[in-house]
Design a protein around this motif. Structure first.
Motif, PDB file in Angstrom:
ATOM      1  N   LEU A   1       0.847  -1.189   0.000  1.00 63.86           N
ATOM      2  CA  LEU A   1       0.000   0.000   0.000  1.00 63.86           C
ATOM      3  C   LEU A   1       0.885   1.243   0.000  1.00 63.86           C
ATOM      4  O   LEU A   1       1.883   1.310   0.733  1.00 63.86           O
ATOM      5  CB  LEU A   1      -0.926   0.022   1.223  1.00 63.86           C
ATOM      6  N   SER A   2       0.535   2.238  -0.811  1.00 60.52           N
ATOM      7  CA  SER A   2       1.359   3.437  -0.952  1.00 60.52           C
ATOM      8  C   SER A   2       1.113   4.432   0.167  1.00 60.52           C
ATOM      9  O   SER A   2       0.005   4.540   0.701  1.00 60.52           O
ATOM     10  CB  SER A   2       1.083   4.113  -2.300  1.00 60.52           C
ATOM     11  N   GLU A   3       2.164   5.172   0.489  1.00 57.38           N
ATOM     12  CA  GLU A   3       2.058   6.287   1.421  1.00 57.38           C
ATOM     13  C   GLU A   3       2.990   7.399   0.956  1.00 57.38           C
ATOM     14  O   GLU A   3       4.040   7.146   0.355  1.00 57.38           O
ATOM     15  CB  GLU A   3       2.403   5.844   2.853  1.00 57.38           C
ATOM     16  N   LEU A   4       2.579   8.653   1.208  1.00 54.42           N
ATOM     17  CA  LEU A   4       3.355   9.819   0.813  1.00 54.42           C
ATOM     18  C   LEU A   4       3.720  10.634   2.039  1.00 54.42           C
ATOM     19  O   LEU A   4       2.880  10.894   2.897  1.00 54.42           O
ATOM     20  CB  LEU A   4       2.562  10.695  -0.164  1.00 54.42           C
ATOM     21  N   GLU A   5       4.973  11.055   2.095  1.00 55.60           N
ATOM     22  CA  GLU A   5       5.447  11.842   3.228  1.00 55.60           C
ATOM     23  C   GLU A   5       6.205  13.059   2.719  1.00 55.60           C
ATOM     24  O   GLU A   5       6.945  12.987   1.733  1.00 55.60           O
ATOM     25  CB  GLU A   5       6.361  10.997   4.120  1.00 55.60           C
ATOM     26  N   VAL A   6       6.011  14.186   3.405  1.00 54.38           N
ATOM     27  CA  VAL A   6       6.711  15.425   3.088  1.00 54.38           C
ATOM     28  C   VAL A   6       7.891  15.567   4.041  1.00 54.38           C
ATOM     29  O   VAL A   6       7.722  15.527   5.269  1.00 54.38           O
ATOM     30  CB  VAL A   6       5.778  16.644   3.215  1.00 54.38           C
ATOM     31  N   LEU A   7       9.097  15.734   3.463  1.00 53.66           N
ATOM     32  CA  LEU A   7      10.322  15.873   4.253  1.00 53.66           C
ATOM     33  C   LEU A   7      10.984  17.206   3.944  1.00 53.66           C
ATOM     34  O   LEU A   7      10.799  17.772   2.866  1.00 53.66           O
ATOM     35  CB  LEU A   7      11.307  14.733   3.936  1.00 53.66           C
TER      36      LEU A   7
ATOM     37  N   LEU B   1      -4.151  10.619   1.532  1.00 49.24           N
ATOM     38  CA  LEU B   1      -4.578   9.962   0.300  1.00 49.24           C
ATOM     39  C   LEU B   1      -6.021   9.496   0.432  1.00 49.24           C
ATOM     40  O   LEU B   1      -6.546   9.381   1.549  1.00 49.24           O
ATOM     41  CB  LEU B   1      -3.653   8.780  -0.006  1.00 49.24           C
ATOM     42  N   PRO B   2      -6.695   9.192  -0.676  1.00 44.92           N
ATOM     43  CA  PRO B   2      -8.113   8.813  -0.608  1.00 44.92           C
ATOM     44  C   PRO B   2      -8.384   7.551   0.196  1.00 44.92           C
ATOM     45  O   PRO B   2      -9.503   7.344   0.654  1.00 44.92           O
ATOM     46  CB  PRO B   2      -8.490   8.613  -2.081  1.00 44.92           C
ATOM     47  N   GLY B   3      -7.384   6.697   0.363  1.00 47.50           N
ATOM     48  CA  GLY B   3      -7.575   5.444   1.088  1.00 47.50           C
ATOM     49  C   GLY B   3      -6.459   4.492   0.762  1.00 47.50           C
ATOM     50  O   GLY B   3      -5.444   4.872   0.161  1.00 47.50           O
ATOM     51  N   PRO B   4      -6.588   3.214   1.120  1.00 52.62           N
ATOM     52  CA  PRO B   4      -5.567   2.230   0.768  1.00 52.62           C
ATOM     53  C   PRO B   4      -5.519   2.042  -0.749  1.00 52.62           C
ATOM     54  O   PRO B   4      -6.542   1.725  -1.375  1.00 52.62           O
ATOM     55  CB  PRO B   4      -6.044   0.951   1.467  1.00 52.62           C
ATOM     56  N   GLY B   5      -4.374   2.270  -1.345  1.00 50.88           N
ATOM     57  CA  GLY B   5      -4.269   2.166  -2.791  1.00 50.88           C
ATOM     58  C   GLY B   5      -2.843   2.311  -3.247  1.00 50.88           C
ATOM     59  O   GLY B   5      -1.894   2.093  -2.483  1.00 50.88           O
ATOM     60  N   THR B   6      -2.675   2.717  -4.493  1.00 47.39           N
ATOM     61  CA  THR B   6      -1.368   2.755  -5.124  1.00 47.39           C
ATOM     62  C   THR B   6      -1.102   4.109  -5.755  1.00 47.39           C
ATOM     63  O   THR B   6      -1.906   4.600  -6.557  1.00 47.39           O
ATOM     64  CB  THR B   6      -1.269   1.668  -6.218  1.00 47.39           C
ATOM     65  N   VAL B   7       0.024   4.710  -5.405  1.00 49.09           N
ATOM     66  CA  VAL B   7       0.528   5.901  -6.076  1.00 49.09           C
ATOM     67  C   VAL B   7       1.354   5.431  -7.267  1.00 49.09           C
ATOM     68  O   VAL B   7       2.389   4.790  -7.101  1.00 49.09           O
ATOM     69  CB  VAL B   7       1.380   6.765  -5.129  1.00 49.09           C
ATOM     70  N   THR B   8       0.887   5.709  -8.465  1.00 47.00           N
ATOM     71  CA  THR B   8       1.594   5.256  -9.659  1.00 47.00           C
ATOM     72  C   THR B   8       2.708   6.200 -10.079  1.00 47.00           C
ATOM     73  O   THR B   8       3.604   5.812 -10.839  1.00 47.00           O
ATOM     74  CB  THR B   8       0.612   5.092 -10.825  1.00 47.00           C
ATOM     75  N   ALA B   9       2.660   7.448  -9.609  1.00 46.60           N
ATOM     76  CA  ALA B   9       3.712   8.421  -9.911  1.00 46.60           C
ATOM     77  C   ALA B   9       3.547   9.605  -8.991  1.00 46.60           C
ATOM     78  O   ALA B   9       2.427   9.939  -8.578  1.00 46.60           O
ATOM     79  CB  ALA B   9       3.636   8.878 -11.371  1.00 46.60           C
TER      80      ALA B   9
END
Length: 502
Positions: free
Chosen positions: A344-350, A363-371
């Motif tokens: 499952l994808s996750e995005l973090e700001v550093l 994110l909208p929910g459990p899923g995949t960030v393709t790019a």
């Protein structure tokens, strides 16, 4: 049912080294009369069953609705223009679209180029100002890409096509007068590639219609002929990065050249060479060399370096023990990293300077960030390709300006563009479970099931179930809009995917 007599062939070795008969070896000749007769007999055998299959028409109608969703790819921004792929449900191929001043225009439609549907758009790359586009086409499934250039405003061709450019990346010069690319040396061999510099007006076409020109040689001569190369160029045109990998081996060599100090043939310097590890690198708008690698970090880490000292890496994003670092984007004051944790994808700001965590992107929910893509010249926005089991591929956008620390509000995503046809409403729920393999390893299992009365997707009774898994090449089966799975569940079944590499 009687089948054609198959010719007797020598026995073959099985996986255990035993000699066994191979009764189907004759089917390898797809053009033989025996194979054609066998195929027709198979069709005759199954057709009455399929034609009388209960619910077949309803299943076909559901698939039609699901396939009608289409897809949109994450945009690439150049100047004031955004380039992205868009496919409606009725299109066999995605159409490359350009957005200028808020207006979308179809730029390249493979179906318009070839109504037979046998021509594919393999890759594309706009120039720095977005006024020119390099794109690669192949026909009939041969994957022998031919590289073309067009003027985005007029649609007119620029220069002559360049053949033998299969799997070639394109690195545009800042002024748009040419680009670095990769080309095979011979028409007769699928190997032996070279990195070249092409400038417009320097190519001619020979009588046999193969392009033979005076492009400048950069790299590749004398190396393993199986090597694939990649090229990238910094925004200011100073730093050229060349990557090399032999065949499909999971290891890369990387070099960087300071073009301000001389031609690449004289200034290429090692970033990584002769190391059993994956590595990719590029110089961003802030002048730093960003290096992604799994060297001493199987799940990936992100390093930075001064381009003048390209082997002196410093960790910016250390390896996470439970998640794989799969992508990143650089903004004015931040680095947005994408990790895959248990498929499952996750995005973090550093923080862009220290790598310190600032926030997690909602994110909208459990899923995949393709790019995850930022502007090549900075800015505060990132564009996010997104999908999950029930959402067709679309694009989100997130502005990370003002995200100063982890105490700040979580930056939220907004829809940049959804799939053209939208997602049909289906009573399908997805969840992830954990089970243990025979050696005790915890494995995630994605389950899609009809929504029960409680709305949870828990099976209310025994249902026919498809269990699927794939574990090759380190590829995880991430959540993604899967029409066959959704149609199966809509018909009352359960679809389960074992995340063997998750």
């Amino acid at each position: 049912m009687q089948y054609p007599d198959a010719p007797r062939l020598p026995v073959v070795d099985d996986l255990h080294g035993h000699q066994v008969a191979d009764p189907y070896r004759w089917l390898e000749d797809a053009s033989s009369a025996e194979t054609a007769a066998w195929s027709e007999a198979q069709d005759s055998l199954v057709r009455p069953f399929l034609d009388g299959l209960p619910g077949r028409d309803e299943l076909a109608a559901t698939l039609h609705r699901l396939l009608g969703a289409g897809a949109v790819g994450a945009p690439v921004h150049r100047g004031d223009r955004a380039f992205f792929s868009r496919r409606t449900g009725g299109q066999q191929h995605a159409v490359l679209t350009v957005r200028i001043d808020g207006q979308d225009r179809a730029l390249l439609d493979p179906a318009a180029l070839d109504p037979t549907g046998l021509t594919t758009l393999d890759a594309w790359s706009p120039s720095r100002d977005g006024r020119l586009l390099a794109y690669q086409l192949s026909s009939g499934g041969d994957e022998e890409s031919v590289l073309h250039v067009l003027d985005v405003e007029t649609g007119e061709a620029v220069g002559a096509p360049l053949d033998r450019t299969r799997y070639s990346s394109v690195a545009w010069l800042p002024d748009g007068t040419g680009f670095y690319y990769v080309r095979r040396e011979s028409l007769d061999s699928p190997f032996d590639r070279r990195v070249l510099l092409h400038r417009f007006g320097r190519y001619r076409q020979s009588a046999d219609r193969s392009n033979v020109g005076s492009d400048t040689y950069v790299f590749g001569e004398g190396r393993d002929p199986r090597t694939y190369y990649g090229v990238s160029l910094s925004k200011d045109g100073r730093w050229l990065v060349v990557t090399a990998s032999v065949g499909t081996e999971p290891r890369d060599d990387v070099w960087i050249a300071d073009l301000a100090a001389g031609p690449a043939t004289e200034t290429l310097t090692v970033v990584q060479e002769g190391v059993d590890a994956r590595c990719s690198a590029g110089v961003a708008f802030d002048g730093r060399l960003y290096v992604w690698t799994d060297r001493d970090a199987p799940r990936g880490r992100l390093c930075v370096a001064d381009p003048t000292a390209p082997t002196a890496w410093t960790d910016l994003v250390a390896e996470d023990p439970d998640a794989v670092l799969v992508d990143f984007a650089v903004t004015d004051d931040a680095v947005v990293v994408c990790r895959s944790r248990h498929a499952l994808s996750e995005l973090e700001v550093l923080d862009r300077t220290t790598g310190a965590p600032r926030a997690t992107i909602d994110l909208p929910g459990p899923g995949t960030v393709t790019a995850v893509i930022g502007r090549p010249d900075g800015g505060s926005q990132v564009w996010i390709g997104w999908t999950d089991w029930t959402t067709p591929p679309g694009v989100l956008v997130c502005d990370v300006a003002g995200v100063a620390d982890v105490a700040a509000s979580t930056p939220r995503t907004e829809t940049w563009q959804s799939a053209p046809g939208g997602a049909p409403e289906l009573a399908v729920a997805s969840r992830q479970e954990i089970y243990r393999s025979s050696d005790g390893t915890e494995v995630r299992l994605s389950v899609l099931a009809p929504v029960d009365k409680a709305g949870t997707g828990e099976p209310d009774r025994p249902r026919p179930t498809v269990l699927y898994g794939y574990g090759g090449f380190g590829i995880a089966m991430d959540p993604g809009y899967t029409t066959s799975a959704l149609a199966w569940v809509a018909a009352g079944g359960v679809w389960a995917v074992a995340n063997l590499r998750g």
